[in-house]
Design a protein around this motif. Structure first.
Motif, PDB file in Angstrom:
ATOM      1  N   ASP A   1       7.402  -3.253   9.329  1.00  0.00           N
ATOM      2  CA  ASP A   1       6.556  -4.636   9.159  1.00  0.00           C
ATOM      3  C   ASP A   1       6.400  -4.880   7.375  1.00  0.00           C
ATOM      4  O   ASP A   1       5.930  -4.468   6.654  1.00  0.00           O
ATOM      5  CB  ASP A   1       5.160  -4.615   9.483  1.00  0.00           C
ATOM      6  CG  ASP A   1       4.454  -5.840   9.544  1.00  0.00           C
ATOM      7  OD1 ASP A   1       5.178  -6.659   9.165  1.00  0.00           O
ATOM      8  OD2 ASP A   1       3.328  -5.879   9.873  1.00  0.00           O
ATOM      9  N   GLU A   2       7.544  -5.932   7.380  1.00  0.00           N
ATOM     10  CA  GLU A   2       7.870  -6.542   5.688  1.00  0.00           C
ATOM     11  C   GLU A   2       7.770  -5.248   4.816  1.00  0.00           C
ATOM     12  O   GLU A   2       6.740  -5.359   3.948  1.00  0.00           O
ATOM     13  CB  GLU A   2       6.673  -7.534   5.729  1.00  0.00           C
ATOM     14  CG  GLU A   2       6.723  -8.620   6.543  1.00  0.00           C
ATOM     15  CD  GLU A   2       6.129  -9.744   6.121  1.00  0.00           C
ATOM     16  OE1 GLU A   2       5.947 -10.041   4.901  1.00  0.00           O
ATOM     17  OE2 GLU A   2       5.561 -10.755   6.929  1.00  0.00           O
TER      18      GLU A   2
ATOM     19  N   GLN B   1       3.127  -2.503   6.760  1.00  0.00           N
ATOM     20  CA  GLN B   1       3.373  -3.545   5.800  1.00  0.00           C
ATOM     21  C   GLN B   1       2.668  -2.680   4.608  1.00  0.00           C
ATOM     22  O   GLN B   1       2.886  -3.087   3.411  1.00  0.00           O
ATOM     23  CB  GLN B   1       2.442  -4.789   6.005  1.00  0.00           C
ATOM     24  CG  GLN B   1       2.789  -6.023   5.099  1.00  0.00           C
ATOM     25  CD  GLN B   1       2.619  -7.236   5.664  1.00  0.00           C
ATOM     26  OE1 GLN B   1       2.245  -7.471   6.819  1.00  0.00           O
ATOM     27  NE2 GLN B   1       2.567  -8.303   4.862  1.00  0.00           N
TER      28      GLN B   1
ATOM     29  N   THR C   1       3.505  -9.731  12.862  1.00  0.00           N
ATOM     30  CA  THR C   1       2.887  -8.531  13.017  1.00  0.00           C
ATOM     31  C   THR C   1       2.244  -8.138  14.607  1.00  0.00           C
ATOM     32  O   THR C   1       2.292  -6.937  14.779  1.00  0.00           O
ATOM     33  CB  THR C   1       1.644  -8.572  12.118  1.00  0.00           C
ATOM     34  OG1 THR C   1       2.389  -8.675  10.640  1.00  0.00           O
ATOM     35  CG2 THR C   1       0.831  -7.258  12.114  1.00  0.00           C
TER      36      THR C   1
HETATM   37 MG   LIG Z   1       2.400  -9.631   9.283  1.00  0.00          MG
END
Ligand SMILES: [Mg+2]
Ligand SMILES: Nc1ncnc2c1ncn2[C@@H]1O[C@H](COP(=O)(O)OP(=O)(O)OP(=O)(O)O)[C@@H](O)[C@H]1O
Lengths: 357, 265
Positions: free
Chosen positions: A158-159, A82, A43
């Motif tokens: 991000d994920e 995320q 991140t």
């Molecule tokens: Mg992260």
């Protein structure tokens, strides 16, 4: 669309070295996956590239133009957070169109692009809902749609799939990959899921403790892991590791230890080594270039498609083998397994680096 | 069943406890003066707005009401001008001494305003803002500001920083992102705290009575005049004081709950 170059990037939070010298080059239109365990700095790296985080040291270039100190709005990037970060006070339609509205596009142009993006992500019928009225998967699609309306130079994710259930995750994986290929947008994708990394990335960068451990195609990373961490992180179940020594018998070289003795071709020039062998490279039947070992079954995991055998070697060390198909073994049973001699990995225990032999 | 009865019993008792005086005050304020002191009449035969009218337009209540509103608006304006950015900084940034500042802000609430009012009037007289709207407004700002800082900080922390960052990524500057993303999301809570601030200033009486003489706010004016008036004027004053606050709270009760308790989604 742009190529990205990251040079010796460092980011410290006080004493915490979240990024500790990242070097990475990403080609125009390439899909690079950053893979690493929780807390490795994914991140932080993404936020540094987006400009949300000021870097401590190092430089970032988009197409030879340095952007290290530009504010996020001047970098021409898009991001899927995320948590999606879909604005709750705007309808889906306005969420997707907002990046264009900011840049001053006309109403008709915005409407056209919003419909295009919604169509692409299969959310056309959700356009007049508020985010609170959407499921997690739908919200994620909205976040992706919002990220692609403007055709950014670089797309950061991000994920994005980590909050979805397993089934939806598999589906979205291929959808995002296909979408990226169709748009040809340079993409940096963060994940801690190796299957995601393997299946989606043109190249994978494996990260640990703020450093990139290895960059390469999925096959390179799988077949030639650069160090013990990468070897252990990629693959499931994990690679078997043994402490071994080199021994020579006449003209033949072996590595030996913990009840294993495997011939090697070239002298690695170190006496202490770490030998690695993946569970899927241990077979139940004799094949060419294999080496027989006798083991005592400790316990088995039956996945039906595969059988994971946990067994003890002569020296008492554990060995894990992944045998295709459904097999029955008893605990304590002595069986013969065959190690693929061509598929063993050797590492220097001091540097933890791969030794090519 | 028993539980339900008990529950409603408690609810009714609490309601009666709080509402009876209010209702009594309102009724008393609307009772004709001829009937007020008649011991044979508990409830008036008819209602009259005479006392309220007199209080407002003969006895200077209307002027005091306007001053009260002016004071409250100026105090809210100043408090939010300073308190909003401070509250924002308290949640969004990390800086040394942050906790000390937070506690310091809380500590100021533990000093009763009345204690500083006397020194304050001396200073006000020196700089020439004694007995002015701005003078009272400044004192009320001192009272409201800590509340605004703490409450806006908690409201902003209820708005995920990622919404704001998403705005920045997609082309807004930090300030624009605050104005267009965070502020709209925080607005219900901010409006509630503004109204609450209004009521704090509206109800404040001690400082206002010390700092003013001719330009009194409504509660100060009432405190000063009502003590020497017949009872029904006192009740009329109470009605005038209580009604605006109650109406405000009634319409914003949902937001007030959000403001104090559960964070904003
Ligand atoms: Mg992260
Ligand atoms: N604002 C911050 N202040 C201090 N330390 C931080 C801050 N942000 C991140 N860190 C630290 O930096 C390191 C990297 O964090 P980062 O969030 O980049 O990890 P990540 O790889 O994204 O993990 P995850 O997969 O859990 O999201 C962690 O050790 C984290 O504790």
């Amino acid at each position: 669309m742009a190529k990205v170059k990251i040079e010796n990037l460092k980011k410290y939070f006080g004493k915490v070295k979240a990024l500790n010298g990242i070097d990475l080059e990403i080609g125009d239109g390439e899909f690079v996956v950053l893979l690493g365990p929780s807390g490795c700095g994914k991140t932080t790296l993404l936020r540094s590239v987006s400009g949300l985080e000021k870097v401590t040291e190092g430089r970032i270039f988009f197409d030879d133009k340095e952007i290290t100190n530009l504010p996020p709005k001047d970098r021409n990037i898009s991001m899927v957070f995320q948590s999606y970060a879909v604005w709750p006070h705007m309808k889906v339609r306005d969420n997707i169109g907002y990046p264009m509205k900011i840049k001053g596009f006309s109403k008709e142009e915005i409407e056209k692009k919003v419909l295009w993006a919604a169509e692409l992500l299969n959310i056309s019928e959700l356009l007049d809902r508020y985010p609170a009225q959407l499921s997690g998967g739908q919200r994620q699609r909205v976040a992706v749609a919002r990220a692609i309306v403007l055709e950014p130079a670089v797309l950061l994710m991000d994920e994005p799939l980590s909050n979805l259930d397993a089934l939806l995750r598999v589906k979205m994986r291929s959808e995002i990959k296909k979408l990226q290929e169709r748009l040809g947008v340079t993409t940096i994708y963060m994940t801690h899921d190796q299957v995601e990394a393997m299946t989606m990335g043109d190249r994978i960068a494996v990260m640990l403790s703020g450093r990139i451990q290895q960059v390469g195609k999925a096959s390179e990373i799988y077949h030639k892991p650069a160090n013990i961490f990468v070897a252990g992180f990629i693959g499931s179940p994990q690679m078997n590791f043994y402490k071994v020594k080199t021994v020579s018998e006449g003209a033949n070289l072996f590595v030996e230890g913990e009840g294993l003795k495997v011939p090697i071709k070239k002298d690695p020039n170190v006496d202490k080594l770490v030998l690695g062998i993946r569970p899927e490279h241990i077979y139940l039947e004799k094949e060419e270039n294999t080496m027989e070992i006798e083991v005592e079954v400790y316990f088995i995991e039956k996945l039906m498609s595969d059988t994971i055998v946990h067994a003890n070697l002569d020296g008492g060390s554990r060995i894990v083998a992944k045998i295709p198909g459904d097999h029955e073994f008893k605990e304590g049973e002595k069986i013969k397994l065959y190690i693929d001699k061509e598929r063993i990995h050797l590492f220097d225990p001091k540097t933890e680096r791969r030794l090519d032999i | 069943m028993i539980k339900k009865i008990l529950f409603w019993f408690v609810v009714v008792m609490v309601a009666v406890w709080f509402l009876t005086p209010v209702i009594m005050i309102v009724i008393a304020s609307l009772t004709p003066s001829s009937e007020y002191y008649n011991p044979n009449k508990i409830f008036p035969s008819h209602l009259t707005f005479e006392h309220i009218y007199k209080l407002l337009f003969v006895l200077g209540g209307w002027k005091a009401t306007l001053i009260s509103i002016e004071v409250a608006l100026v105090a809210i304006g100043l408090s939010f001008l300073i308190g909003l950015p401070a509250g924002y900084a308290m949640t969004r940034y990390f800086f040394p001494g942050k906790n000390a500042i937070r506690i310091g802000i809380l500590m100021t609430r533990s000093i009763p305003l009345i204690v500083i009012a006397v020194p304050l009037i001396v200073i006000y007289m020196e700089i020439g803002i004694a007995d002015t709207v701005i003078g009272v407004a400044l004192a009320h700002t001192a009272m409201i500001l800590p509340f605004v800082v703490l409450i806006t900080s908690s409201i902003f922390s209820g708005v995920s920083v990622e919404y704001e960052e998403a705005g920045m990524v997609f082309g807004l500057s930090r300030f624009q992102s605050f104005m267009r993303i965070t502020l709209p999301l925080a607005l219900p809570g901010l409006a509630a705290s503004a109204i609450f601030s209004f009521i704090m200033s509206w109800n404040e009486v001690f400082v206002a009575s010390i700092l003013t003489l001719t330009n009194r706010t409504l509660p100060a004016h009432i405190l000063n005049t009502a003590m020497t008036s017949p009872d029904y004027f006192k009740f009329a004053a109470g009605t005038i004081m209580a009604i605006p606050a109650m109406v405000f709270i009634f319409f914003t009760r949902k937001y007030l709950i959000t403001m104090w308790g559960i964070s904003l989604k």
